[in-house]
Design a protein around this motif. Structure first.
Motif, PDB file in Angstrom:
ATOM      1  N   ASP A 437     -41.745  -1.605 -22.004  1.00 13.72           N
ATOM      2  CA  ASP A 437     -41.172  -2.514 -21.011  1.00 13.72           C
ATOM      3  C   ASP A 437     -42.111  -3.655 -20.737  1.00 13.72           C
ATOM      4  O   ASP A 437     -41.825  -4.513 -19.865  1.00 13.72           O
ATOM      5  CB  ASP A 437     -40.642  -1.929 -19.938  1.00 13.72           C
ATOM      6  N   GLN A 445     -37.331  -5.008 -30.303  1.00 11.82           N
ATOM      7  CA  GLN A 445     -36.273  -4.113 -29.692  1.00 11.82           C
ATOM      8  C   GLN A 445     -37.180  -2.462 -29.962  1.00 11.82           C
ATOM      9  O   GLN A 445     -37.085  -1.885 -31.085  1.00 11.82           O
ATOM     10  CB  GLN A 445     -35.064  -4.052 -30.424  1.00 11.82           C
ATOM     11  N   LYS A 447     -39.144   1.209 -28.312  1.00 14.52           N
ATOM     12  CA  LYS A 447     -39.337   2.205 -27.252  1.00 14.52           C
ATOM     13  C   LYS A 447     -40.378   2.784 -27.174  1.00 14.52           C
ATOM     14  O   LYS A 447     -41.265   2.622 -28.183  1.00 14.52           O
ATOM     15  CB  LYS A 447     -38.008   3.127 -27.541  1.00 14.52           C
TER      16      LYS A 447
END
Length: 591
Positions: A437, A445, A447
């Motif tokens: 983040d 994109q 994680k």
């Protein structure tokens, strides 16, 4: 996504991998073995079908308004021109520079030597330390103000028209930098080119700061030089240490890759050398951010102090490279060479009592031995053993051995050298994201746990890092190694298995006189960001090959492939670099 590996037991660090056809020494030699490879040394006879000229600039970094002069030698009686180009990127995946023509000078009068039947070099035997000492050829009384700051190339040739491409023969091209004033619109970022590292690795006649060559061709580190001259042809363009089997790209390739990306992005950047910063030839206060790239290993004490002061006064520092601030150097009084007095001992030996830190840490620096209380910031040594020396500047330390810890404590940083000496290629390795983040990853994109850069072997032959402790599969900084308080860990490359392998039992592929050494050491390479009130932002992606993720490039580690694989650019590397550069602009805008 692959899980991060746990710390291997100490007993595993002496394993030898099974020999396979893929790793058989001597099979599928590196393409640089071809006789026409452009980075091989070129002894001249004077009877070449195309006349051969070698040359260099009086100064490797100049500014508008300053004179421009060169030094050229030949065994030919043909006329000689000097063509000036600006480097605008890369021609191909081998990172050969793309050129934009600027101006032709000549014909000029080179230093002419008699023909040689066997073919000899044009320089005296001590050229690597004392320079070639060829007469000066004046080109311009004043460099025009419209020469944009950048990396330039001078080519010495007899062709009737400028060739528009680099020469295939080492020495006919000479790189130099045109500095900027830092006050033109958009010129708010300064790129520091690691010229001192170019000098350290370069051999023109027989010696670099690493090895020396005997008359019968043996390469011995005991014969290494402690001085590297600017007045030599081919600096930055020839293979490091003239080792044609080495998969390391020529040193200027990092800069060409970054220039290529900047041109495509339309980002305006001024250029200078690290020695310019050391000498005060550029005012860092005129810029919002300083970027270093590639293999920026050799720094002076004044340079380190200037960069640290710049950040402490609000300037942003961006490190897109590895092996940062490795060796201490100083300029000679006439600023035509650097000196680096490495400690006694062997760089390549596997004997813990005979290593690059010296036998009994014996200093070979005359300034050190001449004083009962030597200034260790000026005398020859390695930066990474000094408390608080590199971390406050770069955010990381540049060795797998934490300062003050035993050599077996592999925590931060990674090195893979074996491929340079005929062993297996470096394992593919990239960064695993810890904080998806964070704004550094905007536009991606991703994680937590995702990995990028493995396909491009983004973790280069040398990377830096900080001490990391694993909580399950989640890495966290320990801050026990002097890491700056508040440092954010953005991504890590887990290279601990690199420290397991000891390739001393591999079939011998060493050149005569060369000593065996460990193939690799490994810990964590850490991508970090540090921000502190009143100081500039510090971003560090500390792997030598980071900028190769910005362009298509060959796999330089493929020493057994006649056609080395092509590695594509990595979209994540491009986006992260873009985000960090743009962040420097945004954070420097007036409120």
């Amino acid at each position: 996504m692959p899980k991060l590996l746990q710390e291997p037991p100490m007993a595993m660090r002496r394993k030898v991998p099974v020999q396979t056809e893929t790793f058989l020494p001597g099979v599928n030699p590196h393409p640089s073995l071809a006789t026409d490879h452009r980075f091989l040394p070129f002894p001249a006879t004077g009877r070449e079908e195309v006349p051969y000229f070698a040359g260099y600039l009086t100064e490797i970094s100049v500014r508008p308004g300053q004179e421009l002069s060169a030094h050229v030698a030949t065994r030919s009686d043909e006329h000689c021109y000097v063509d000036i180009y600006r480097v605008t990127g890369c021609e191909d995946a081998r990172l050969v520079p793309k050129l934009s023509f600027v101006r032709r000078f000549g014909p000029v009068q080179p230093h002419r030597l008699p023909p040689s039947a066997a073919g000899r070099r044009l320089s005296p035997g001590d050229a690597d330390s004392e320079g070639c000492r060829w007469p000066k050829v004046d080109l311009l009384k004043e460099i025009p103000a419209d020469w944009a700051s950048g990396v330039y190339l001078a080519q010495f040739c007899s062709a009737d028209e400028p060739q528009g491409r680099t020469s295939d023969r080492a020495g006919e091209d000479a790189l130099f930098i045109v500095r900027g004033g830092g006050n033109r619109p958009g010129a708010r970022i300064l790129c520091q080119v690691n010229v001192a590292t170019w000098l350290a690795y370069h051999i023109w006649h027989n010696r670099s700061l690493y090895v020396g060559r005997t008359e019968d061709g043996q390469r011995l580190e005991e014969l290494r030089s402690f001085k590297a001259s600017i007045h030599r042809p081919g600096i930055g363009l020839c293979y490091p240490n003239e080792g044609i089997l080495s998969p390391n790209p020529f040193k200027a390739a990092y800069t060409f890759a970054f220039v290529d990306w900047l041109e495509r992005e339309g980002i305006t950047v001024d250029f200078c050398s690290g020695l310019d910063i050391s000498a005060g030839h550029v005012k860092l206060a005129n810029y919002d951010a300083l970027v270093t790239i590639g293999h920026d290993e050799y720094w002076t004490a004044d340079q380190l102090d200037a960069v640290r002061d710049f950040r402490n006064s609000g300037g942003h520092t961006i490190f897109l490279g590895g092996n940062l601030v490795g060796y201490v150097v100083r300029e000679t009084q006439d600023r035509t060479a650097i000196e680096c007095y490495k400690l006694a001992g062997s760089f390549y030996s596997s004997d813990p009592h005979d290593n690059e830190y010296g036998d009994s840490k014996e200093s070979l620096d005359p300034l050190h031995t001449a004083s009962p209380t030597p200034d260790r910031l000026l005398t020859g040594d390695i930066w990474n053993l000094r408390e608080g020396s590199t971390i406050p500047t770069t955010g990381v330390y540049n060795s797998a051995w934490r300062p003050g810890a035993s050599r077996e404590l592999l925590t931060g940083g990674a090195q893979w050298w074996w491929e340079m000496f005929g062993g297996p290629s470096r394992p593919p390795c990239g960064f695993t994201i810890c904080d998806p983040d964070h704004w550094v990853f905007d536009g991606l994109q991703v994680k937590e746990g995702d990995t990028f850069g493995a396909e491009t072997k983004l973790i280069g032959h040398e990377g830096d890092g900080l001490e990391v402790k694993m909580f399950g599969t989640r890495p966290e900084l320990t801050f026990a190694d002097g890491a700056l308080p508040g440092t954010k860990l953005l991504a890590v490359a887990d290279c601990r298995r690199w420290g397991e392998w000891d390739f001393r039992a591999w079939p011998p592929t060493f050149t005569p006189g060369q000593r065996e050494h460990l193939g690799g050491t490994g810990g964590f390479v850490t991508m970090v960001l540090h921000e502190e009130a009143g100081k500039g932002m510090l971003f560090s992606a500390p792997t030598t090959d980071w900028v190769f993720g910005l362009v298509p490039s060959i796999d330089w580690t493929a020493t057994r492939s006649l056609e080395p694989p092509l590695l594509p650019p990595d979209p994540a590397v491009e986006q992260i670099t873009r985000n960090v550069i743009l962040a420097c602009h945004r954070r420097s805008e007036p409120a």
